[in-house]
Design an enzyme around this catalytic site. Structure first.
Site: not given
Length: 226
Positions: A13-14
């Site tokens: 995930d960023v």
């Protein structure tokens, strides 16, 4: 569900995992509100952001830039800041200034030496492009909300990733959000390493992630058997 004995693909995930979006969002609100002489409570803004953005994302799909604009307007209403809707673009405009955590780039480079790496994010392609200027790494796969036209925790991101990778074998996802990533991964039977940066506690009866760590460095050590 155990971690694969032979990990070959690691996705991340960023925002919240690689990028310190909380600081970015709070800074953006503080800067814009100060133009009106209005003082924000940074913690209150982040709490409201989590709540309101989830509500908006659960509706019909629209670009993340629009989600951010709508979220900014609603937060302003709730905290009593008289923000003109025409100024709500300050929040998507701020994404380009959201910075990686200090460990992010060094640890991603280490992951890249041993695994194929990918990004799975609730954002649109344009804004992610701005963020990737801060992360000088070639990713093997990128799945955005714009590509699948839905937002996590809907499973579309993860199904698309499995399709592109050719299945779930050897794949591990690394993420900080229980709601957006850990819970849907568990439902899809995808091993997930929870990077618990916010020092959260699981709700009673909640399913546990495959593993829990505090940092990306710990996640790498765990996957490499170190």
């Amino acid at each position: 569900m155990a971690l694969p004995s032979n990990v070959t693909f690691v996705t991340f995930d960023v925002y919240g995992t690689l990028i310190d979006w909380e600081t970015g969002i709070a800074d953006a609100f503080e800067k814009e509100a100060s133009r009106d002489g209005f003082t924000i409570d940074r913690d209150e803004v982040i709490t409201l952001f989590l709540e309101i953005s989830r509500e908006i994302e659960s509706g019909s799909y629209e670009l993340y830039a629009e989600v951010l604009r709508r979220t900014a307007i609603e937060i302003a209403k709730r905290i009593g800041w008289d923000l003109e809707p025409s100024r709500s673009g300050f929040l998507p405009d701020s994404v380009q200034r959201w910075r990686p955590f200090k460990e992010t780039n060094a640890q991603l480079a280490k992951f890249k030496k041993s695994y194929e790496v990918g990004l799975i994010s609730n954002i649109d392609d344009k804004l992610l492009g701005q963020t990737r200027r801060h992360i000088p790494l070639d990713f093997d796969l990128v799945v955005t909300a714009q590509q699948v036209r839905s937002y996590k925790p809907d499973p579309a991101h993860f199904k698309e990733c499995a399709r592109r990778v050719g299945g779930k074998k050897g794949w591990v996802h690394v993420a900080s959000s229980l709601y957006h990533d850990v819970e849907p991964c568990l439902k899809e039977k995808i091993p997930v390493v929870w990077v618990n940066r916010r020092k959260e506690t699981l709700e009673p009866g909640a399913k546990k992630p495959t593993a829990e760590v505090k940092t990306l460095a710990e996640a790498l050590k765990l996957l490499s058997g170190g």
